[in-house]
Scaffold this motif. Structure first.
Motif, short mmCIF file in Angstrom:
data_model
loop_
_atom_site.label_atom_id
_atom_site.label_comp_id
_atom_site.label_asym_id
_atom_site.label_seq_id
_atom_site.Cartn_x
_atom_site.Cartn_y
_atom_site.Cartn_z
N LYS A 23 65.55 -49.40 85.01
CA LYS A 23 65.53 -47.98 85.33
C LYS A 23 65.07 -47.12 84.16
CE LYS A 23 69.09 -47.65 88.90
NZ LYS A 23 70.42 -47.09 89.19
N GLN A 24 65.28 -47.60 82.96
CA GLN A 24 65.00 -46.80 81.77
C GLN A 24 63.56 -46.28 81.71
OE1 GLN A 24 65.84 -48.79 78.15
NE2 GLN A 24 65.64 -46.96 76.90
N PRO A 25 62.51 -47.09 81.92
CA PRO A 25 61.15 -46.54 81.87
C PRO A 25 60.91 -45.47 82.94
CG PRO A 25 61.08 -48.93 81.82
CD PRO A 25 62.48 -48.54 82.08
N PHE A 26 61.48 -45.64 84.12
CA PHE A 26 61.30 -44.66 85.18
C PHE A 26 62.03 -43.36 84.85
CE2 PHE A 26 60.62 -48.71 87.38
CZ PHE A 26 59.36 -48.46 87.89
N ASN A 27 63.21 -43.48 84.27
CA ASN A 27 63.95 -42.28 83.91
C ASN A 27 63.20 -41.48 82.84
OD1 ASN A 27 65.98 -42.87 85.69
ND2 ASN A 27 67.27 -43.86 84.19
N SER A 28 62.64 -42.19 81.87
CA SER A 28 61.90 -41.48 80.82
C SER A 28 60.57 -40.95 81.36
CB SER A 28 61.67 -42.39 79.62
OG SER A 28 60.87 -43.50 80.00
N ALA A 29 59.95 -41.63 82.30
CA ALA A 29 58.67 -41.18 82.86
C ALA A 29 58.86 -39.94 83.72
CB ALA A 29 58.04 -42.29 83.67
N PHE A 30 59.98 -39.82 84.39
CA PHE A 30 60.20 -38.68 85.27
C PHE A 30 61.18 -37.67 84.70
CE2 PHE A 30 58.67 -41.85 88.38
CZ PHE A 30 57.63 -41.11 88.90
N SER A 31 61.36 -37.68 83.38
CA SER A 31 62.20 -36.65 82.78
C SER A 31 61.46 -35.33 82.88
CB SER A 31 62.52 -36.99 81.33
OG SER A 31 61.35 -36.98 80.56
N GLU A 32 62.15 -34.21 82.73
CA GLU A 32 61.56 -32.90 83.00
C GLU A 32 60.42 -32.54 82.07
OE1 GLU A 32 64.24 -29.73 83.58
OE2 GLU A 32 65.64 -30.95 84.72
#
Length: 122
Positions: free
Chosen positions: A78-87
């Motif tokens: 999940k970490q790469p997706f969370n960082s990719a879709f951060s605001e």
């Protein structure tokens, strides 16, 4: 179980024969045999219950360890997706722009396909 040889069993048999006599000895041996059988069955059932509990406990531990490993792997995925879709990420900003509706003032361009234009001409 016990380290009793043939000589010891023979000695116990002779003493029992002398003490109990030939009339009561078969009844006494049968009663002792029943008690020993019950004791063996009881011990066997307790051992099987203990081993079953140990097996279930081991399965619970294994399942808990595997669950922790899977949760850790999921968090890593999940970490790469969370960082990719951060605001503040450019990807999130571009997704936000696509999701915003167009203003009502802007003219809409109609797209016609070749099949639509042919059907209107016919």
């Amino acid at each position: 179980m016990f380290d009793i040889g043939f000589a010891e069993l023979l000695m116990i048999g002779v003493v029992a024969l002398v003490v109990l006599g030939p009339e009561k000895l078969p009844t006494a041996v049968r009663t002792v045999g029943l008690w020993v059988g019950r004791a063996k069955r009881t011990i066997s059932s307790v051992q099987s219950e203990i081993s079953e509990e140990l097996r279930m406990d081991e399965l619970r531990r294994t399942a808990a360890i595997q669950k922790e490993e899977l949760d850790k792997e999921l968090a890593e995925m999940k970490q790469p997706f969370n960082s990719a879709f951060s605001e503040e990420s450019p990807m999130a900003q571009s997704v936000d722009q696509v999701e915003k509706p167009q203003p009502a003032d802007s003219p809409k361009v109609s797209q016609t396909t070749d099949s639509d234009s042919k059907s209107s001409n016919a």
